[in-house]
Design a protein around this motif. Structure first.
Motif, PDB file in Angstrom:
ATOM      1  N   PRO A  89       0.825  -1.216   0.000  1.00  6.78           N
ATOM      2  CA  PRO A  89       0.000   0.000   0.000  1.00  6.78           C
ATOM      3  C   PRO A  89       0.857   1.264   0.000  1.00  6.78           C
ATOM      4  O   PRO A  89       1.993   1.264   0.492  1.00  6.78           O
ATOM      5  N   GLU A  90       0.316   2.331  -0.538  1.00 12.31           N
ATOM      6  CA  GLU A  90       1.070   3.581  -0.661  1.00 12.31           C
ATOM      7  C   GLU A  90       1.537   4.104   0.689  1.00 12.31           C
ATOM      8  O   GLU A  90       2.612   4.707   0.791  1.00 12.31           O
TER       9      GLU A  90
ATOM     10  N   PRO B 296      -3.555  10.890  10.470  1.00 13.03           N
ATOM     11  CA  PRO B 296      -4.469   9.949   9.795  1.00 13.03           C
ATOM     12  C   PRO B 296      -3.709   8.780   9.179  1.00 13.03           C
ATOM     13  O   PRO B 296      -2.768   8.972   8.412  1.00 13.03           O
ATOM     14  N   LEU B 297      -4.110   7.597   9.531  1.00 12.91           N
ATOM     15  CA  LEU B 297      -3.566   6.358   8.989  1.00 12.91           C
ATOM     16  C   LEU B 297      -4.737   5.424   8.722  1.00 12.91           C
ATOM     17  O   LEU B 297      -5.832   5.622   9.266  1.00 12.91           O
ATOM     18  N   PRO B 298      -4.550   4.404   7.896  1.00 16.64           N
ATOM     19  CA  PRO B 298      -5.635   3.438   7.688  1.00 16.64           C
ATOM     20  C   PRO B 298      -6.136   2.877   9.013  1.00 16.64           C
ATOM     21  O   PRO B 298      -5.348   2.648   9.938  1.00 16.64           O
ATOM     22  N   PHE B 299      -7.427   2.657   9.123  1.00 15.03           N
ATOM     23  CA  PHE B 299      -8.038   2.220  10.365  1.00 15.03           C
ATOM     24  C   PHE B 299      -7.432   0.905  10.866  1.00 15.03           C
ATOM     25  O   PHE B 299      -7.360   0.659  12.067  1.00 15.03           O
ATOM     26  N   HIS B 300      -6.984   0.069   9.936  1.00 15.99           N
ATOM     27  CA  HIS B 300      -6.395  -1.224  10.309  1.00 15.99           C
ATOM     28  C   HIS B 300      -4.906  -1.270   9.958  1.00 15.99           C
ATOM     29  O   HIS B 300      -4.392  -2.311   9.551  1.00 15.99           O
TER      30      HIS B 300
ATOM     31  N   SER C 293      -0.403  -4.288   8.202  1.00 12.54           N
ATOM     32  CA  SER C 293       1.058  -4.393   8.105  1.00 12.54           C
ATOM     33  C   SER C 293       1.545  -5.722   8.677  1.00 12.54           C
ATOM     34  O   SER C 293       2.459  -6.350   8.126  1.00 12.54           O
ATOM     35  N   LYS C 294       0.947  -6.192   9.752  1.00 14.00           N
ATOM     36  CA  LYS C 294       1.350  -7.473  10.339  1.00 14.00           C
ATOM     37  C   LYS C 294       1.093  -8.625   9.361  1.00 14.00           C
ATOM     38  O   LYS C 294       1.949  -9.507   9.177  1.00 14.00           O
TER      39      LYS C 294
ATOM     40  N   VAL D   3      10.747  -0.434   7.014  1.00  6.98           N
ATOM     41  CA  VAL D   3       9.303  -0.190   7.079  1.00  6.98           C
ATOM     42  C   VAL D   3       8.737  -0.722   8.389  1.00  6.98           C
ATOM     43  O   VAL D   3       7.949  -0.053   9.069  1.00  6.98           O
ATOM     44  N   ARG D   4       9.140  -1.936   8.777  1.00  4.61           N
ATOM     45  CA  ARG D   4       8.663  -2.503  10.034  1.00  4.61           C
ATOM     46  C   ARG D   4       9.100  -1.637  11.222  1.00  4.61           C
ATOM     47  O   ARG D   4       8.317  -1.392  12.149  1.00  4.61           O
TER      48      ARG D   4
END
Length: 211
Positions: free
Chosen positions: A74-75, A98-102, A107-108, A124-125
């Protein structure tokens, strides 16, 4: 908190929140040709080699496990974007970016099943973990400001996992404040109970005489 959900306090377990997150839409790039998949939740496909297609995360994981696709990151999971979010989180001690709700669950799942498709996966992690830690520190700092005068709390841009951990604790805290800061209500309840006098036994009733 440390970003972990206590099953005795949270409404849902981390696995249940993750299950809900699997309906998030992601892009996959198939390496085979396949007819459309007709599911109860919708139709996905047909799939053609090297042509991106949008599918739910659970389907992307299933195709990835069978070696039939790669998953597009994802972007918001790029190093540049996450670095910006982390800097903004640190600069705004009372605001959540603001970040995606999940974002935590998505990411996990991607790290668990499509790590080889993520550019700079280690960095990234690390950035996501730093963002999560900063946000939870803000939540904990905000909880310290609660008092008996607090009637509601508004936390904008929290994610699903963050809400799941915070909401039960905050509800119980506000209930405790309300109870301890309102002794008159408890006293009223006690007085109401003491007013009701028991009916005493006055012996057998006598019939009234007619005049």
């Amino acid at each position: 908190m440390a970003g972990q959900s206590d099953p005795h306090l949270s409404l849902f377990s981390p696995a249940e929140v993750e299950f809900v997150a699997e309906d998030e839409i992601v892009e996959v790039v198939p390496n085979i040709r396949m007819e459309a998949l007709n599911m109860i939740c919708g139709d996905f496909g047909p799939f053609f080699p090297q042509i991106a297609s949008k599918v739910p995360l659970w389907l992307a994981v299933a195709l990835k496990r069978r070696g039939k696709c790669t998953v597009r990151t994802p972007e918001w999971m790029t190093v540049d974007r996450l670095t910006q979010v982390l800097d903004a989180e640190r600069e705004s001690p009372r605001e959540f970016q603001p970040l995606p709700f999940h974002y935590i669950e998505v990411s996990k799942l991607l790290f668990d099943h499509a790590r080889d498709d993520i550019s700079d996966a280690y960095l990234v992690r690390s950035l996501i973990e730093d963002i999560r830690d900063v946000r939870f520190h803000k939540v904990e700092s905000g909880l310290e400001t609660l008092s008996g005068r607090t009637h509601a709390v508004k936390l904008k841009n929290l994610s699903a996992m963050e809400v799941n951990i915070v909401r039960p604790f905050m509800v119980r805290t506000l209930q405790a404040f309300y109870k301890h800061d309102s002794p008159q209500m408890i006293q009223q309840a006690d007085n109401t109970g003491s007013r009701s006098t028991p009916v005493t036994d006055r012996g057998p009733r006598r019939d009234l005489r007619r005049r």
